[in-house]
Design a protein around this motif. Structure first.
Motif, PDB file in Angstrom:
ATOM      1  N   GLY B  57       0.712  -1.206   0.036  1.00  0.00           N
ATOM      2  CA  GLY B  57      -0.046   0.195  -0.106  1.00  0.00           C
ATOM      3  C   GLY B  57       0.830   1.319  -0.114  1.00  0.00           C
ATOM      4  N   GLY B  58       0.158   2.415  -0.116  1.00  0.00           N
ATOM      5  CA  GLY B  58       0.646   3.548  -0.029  1.00  0.00           C
ATOM      6  C   GLY B  58       1.301   4.008  -1.459  1.00  0.00           C
ATOM      7  N   GLN B  59       1.470   5.339  -1.774  1.00  0.00           N
ATOM      8  CA  GLN B  59       1.846   5.760  -2.909  1.00  0.00           C
ATOM      9  C   GLN B  59       3.364   5.358  -3.137  1.00  0.00           C
ATOM     10  N   PRO B  60       3.630   4.917  -4.101  1.00  0.00           N
ATOM     11  CA  PRO B  60       5.204   4.510  -4.111  1.00  0.00           C
ATOM     12  C   PRO B  60       6.192   5.753  -4.092  1.00  0.00           C
ATOM     13  N   HIS B  61       7.090   5.420  -3.584  1.00  0.00           N
ATOM     14  CA  HIS B  61       8.220   6.533  -3.300  1.00  0.00           C
ATOM     15  C   HIS B  61       9.333   5.918  -3.937  1.00  0.00           C
ATOM     16  N   ALA B  62      10.456   6.573  -4.203  1.00  0.00           N
ATOM     17  CA  ALA B  62      11.637   6.307  -4.331  1.00  0.00           C
ATOM     18  C   ALA B  62      12.866   7.411  -3.930  1.00  0.00           C
ATOM     19  N   PRO B  63      13.914   6.646  -3.493  1.00  0.00           N
ATOM     20  CA  PRO B  63      14.854   7.633  -3.055  1.00  0.00           C
ATOM     21  C   PRO B  63      15.477   8.527  -4.405  1.00  0.00           C
ATOM     22  N   ILE B  64      16.172   9.485  -4.313  1.00  0.00           N
ATOM     23  CA  ILE B  64      16.513  10.305  -5.682  1.00  0.00           C
ATOM     24  C   ILE B  64      18.135   9.935  -5.399  1.00  0.00           C
ATOM     25  N   LYS B  65      18.629   9.530  -4.456  1.00  0.00           N
ATOM     26  CA  LYS B  65      19.941   9.377  -4.288  1.00  0.00           C
ATOM     27  C   LYS B  65      20.095   7.989  -3.469  1.00  0.00           C
ATOM     28  N   ASP B  66      21.288   7.169  -3.332  1.00  0.00           N
ATOM     29  CA  ASP B  66      21.572   5.873  -2.654  1.00  0.00           C
ATOM     30  C   ASP B  66      21.213   6.571  -1.074  1.00  0.00           C
ATOM     31  N   GLU B  67      20.279   5.757  -0.311  1.00  0.00           N
ATOM     32  CA  GLU B  67      19.837   5.938   0.872  1.00  0.00           C
ATOM     33  C   GLU B  67      20.900   4.946   1.744  1.00  0.00           C
ATOM     34  N   TYR B  68      20.934   5.275   2.991  1.00  0.00           N
ATOM     35  CA  TYR B  68      21.605   4.403   4.094  1.00  0.00           C
ATOM     36  C   TYR B  68      20.694   4.401   5.267  1.00  0.00           C
ATOM     37  N   TYR B  69      20.112   3.241   5.455  1.00  0.00           N
ATOM     38  CA  TYR B  69      19.328   3.017   6.608  1.00  0.00           C
ATOM     39  C   TYR B  69      19.810   2.224   7.749  1.00  0.00           C
ATOM     40  N   LYS B  70      20.126   2.745   9.036  1.00  0.00           N
ATOM     41  CA  LYS B  70      20.523   2.061  10.192  1.00  0.00           C
ATOM     42  C   LYS B  70      21.980   1.820   9.947  1.00  0.00           C
ATOM     43  N   VAL B  71      22.730   2.351   9.103  1.00  0.00           N
ATOM     44  CA  VAL B  71      24.133   1.931   8.726  1.00  0.00           C
ATOM     45  C   VAL B  71      24.987   3.066   9.464  1.00  0.00           C
ATOM     46  N   ASN B  72      24.669   4.273   9.115  1.00  0.00           N
ATOM     47  CA  ASN B  72      25.741   5.418   9.570  1.00  0.00           C
ATOM     48  C   ASN B  72      24.640   6.352  10.541  1.00  0.00           C
ATOM     49  N   SER B  73      25.044   7.531  10.846  1.00  0.00           N
ATOM     50  CA  SER B  73      24.129   8.752  11.275  1.00  0.00           C
ATOM     51  C   SER B  73      23.324   9.300  10.620  1.00  0.00           C
ATOM     52  N   HIS B  74      22.820   8.613   9.492  1.00  0.00           N
ATOM     53  CA  HIS B  74      22.047   9.238   8.428  1.00  0.00           C
ATOM     54  C   HIS B  74      20.781   8.332   8.171  1.00  0.00           C
ATOM     55  N   PRO B  75      19.992   8.236   9.215  1.00  0.00           N
ATOM     56  CA  PRO B  75      18.941   7.448   9.004  1.00  0.00           C
ATOM     57  C   PRO B  75      17.937   7.932   7.855  1.00  0.00           C
ATOM     58  N   LEU B  76      17.342   7.022   7.272  1.00  0.00           N
ATOM     59  CA  LEU B  76      16.208   7.400   6.044  1.00  0.00           C
ATOM     60  C   LEU B  76      15.518   8.311   6.678  1.00  0.00           C
ATOM     61  N   LEU B  77      14.745   8.265   7.688  1.00  0.00           N
ATOM     62  CA  LEU B  77      13.593   9.268   8.148  1.00  0.00           C
ATOM     63  C   LEU B  77      14.276  10.670   8.327  1.00  0.00           C
ATOM     64  N   GLN B  78      15.479  10.921   8.561  1.00  0.00           N
ATOM     65  CA  GLN B  78      15.946  12.194   8.712  1.00  0.00           C
ATOM     66  C   GLN B  78      15.875  13.025   7.461  1.00  0.00           C
ATOM     67  N   GLU B  79      16.296  12.265   6.496  1.00  0.00           N
ATOM     68  CA  GLU B  79      16.354  12.847   5.214  1.00  0.00           C
ATOM     69  C   GLU B  79      15.353  12.536   4.259  1.00  0.00           C
TER      70      GLU B  79
END
Lengths: 177, 90
Positions: B57-79
Motif C-alpha cells: 500500500g501507499g503511494q510508491p516512493h523512490a529515493p533520488i539518491k542512494d540511501e543508507y538506513y541504520k548504517v551510519n548517522s544518516h537514517p532514512l527518516l531524517q533525510e
C-alpha cells in the motif's frame, strides 16, 4: 542501502498480520478494536489502528468516503442478514471456506518485495477472495418486510430522476452477467 | 467481510445483539446510529485490518539518491525521501 530510484512501498499485509500488534492475526476478531484494553491488540503507531489507506500527505484521498461507505454497507448487511457457510444439499454438511483463498494465493508472511512484479502481473496490487459458497438469508420476517418496504420507498424517492440517464440497474445486471 | 462472517461466526453474536438493541427490526441502520454502534465500528476496522484490499500500500516512493538506513548517522527518516520518480511515472 536503498539504491537510487528503488520503488519503495509499505507492506500492509505484514503490518496488519504482525502478531506483536495483533495476536493470532489470522483470526477475524472485532474485539481487538471494541475494547481499548483488549489483550488481542498491541500498541499501534496511529490512532485508527490500521494502515489500509496508506500514510502521510499522500494517503488515499477517498479514505473518508470508503470508510463511511463500508460502515453503512456492513451495518446494513449485518442488520439484515444471517451470513453463514452454505450447506451441501445432498449431505447437509457445511461447506468449509478457506480464508487464504484469495486472488493472490501465496501471501503468508514474509511478503518480500521481489514478489511485487508477480502480483502486478496477475492481479494488480489489490486482492479479493476467489468465489466461495455461502448462505445469506434475512434474519427475520419482520426484517425482510422492512427491507422490502425501504426498497419501495427508495425507488419512489429516486423516481424524480427517471429519464435523466439511459442507464438503469437492469443495464448493470445485463453487463455483469 | 462475507468470508469473515462464514469463517468466524462467533464475531456475529455481539453484532446482532447491538443491532437488535440499537436499531430494531422496523428500520435499517443509518449514519445517525453510528455513535451507538461501537461494535459495528470495531467490526469495520477489523475488516480493514484482516483483509485490506491493497496489501502492498501507499503511494510508491523512490529515493533520488542512494540511501543508507541504520548504517551510519544518516537514517532514512531524517533525510526526506523525494518524490521525483513517482511524479515522473504518473
Amino acid at each position: 542501502m536503498i539504491p537510487k530510484d528503488t520503488w519503495v512501498q509499505g507492506n500492509i499485509w505484514a503490518i496488519h498480520h504482525s502478531d506483536r500488534e495483533f495476536p493470532d492475526p489470522d483470526r477475524f476478531n472485532p474485539d481487538r478494536f471494541y475494547d481499548s484494553n483488549s489483550p488481542d491488540r498491541g500498541p499501534f503507531p496511529n490512532e485508527k489502528g490500521y494502515m489500509t489507506f496508506g500514510w502521510g500527505r499522500r494517503t488515499c484521498v477517498g479514505q473518508a468516503l470508503a470508510e463511511q461507505g463500508t460502515f453503512i454497507s456492513i451495518a446494513r448487511l449485518l442488520w439484515g442478514f444471517n451470513i453463514r457457510k452454505a450447506r451441501d444439499l445432498s449431505t447437509g454438511e457445511e461447506i468449509p471456506v478457506d480464508i487464504f483463498d484469495y486472488t493472490y494465493a501465496v501471501f503468508h508472511p514474509p511478503l518480500c518485495r521481489t514478489i511485487v512484479t508477480d502480483l502486478m502481473d496477475r492481479n494488480g496490487l489489490n486482492m479479493r477472495p476467489n468465489p466461495f459458497s455461502c448462505a445469506i438469508t434475512p434474519r427475520s420476517d419482520e426484517i425482510r418486510e422492512t427491507i422490502e418496504r425501504e426498497e419501495r420507498d427508495a425507488l419512489e424517492r429516486l423516481a424524480v430522476y427517471n429519464g435523466t440517464t439511459k442507464y438503469r440497474m437492469s443495464t448493470y445486471y445485463m453487463n455483469s452477467s | 467481510m462475507v468470508l469473515a462472517c462464514c469463517a468466524f461466526p462467533e464475531a456475529l453474536v455481539k453484532a446482532y445483539e447491538e443491532l437488535d438493541r440499537v436499531v430494531g427490526p422496523h428500520r435499517s441502520p443509518t449514519f445517525e446510529d453510528e455513535p451507538n454502534l461501537p461494535y459495528i465500528k470495531a467490526f469495520v476496522k477489523e475488516v480493514f485490518r484482516w483483509r485490506s484490499v491493497a496489501i502492498i500500500g501507499g503511494q510508491p516512493h523512490a529515493p533520488i539518491k542512494d540511501e543508507y538506513y541504520k548504517v551510519n548517522s544518516h537514517p532514512l527518516l531524517q533525510e526526506p525521501v523525494a518524490y521525483r520518480t513517482t511524479h515522473r511515472a504518473t
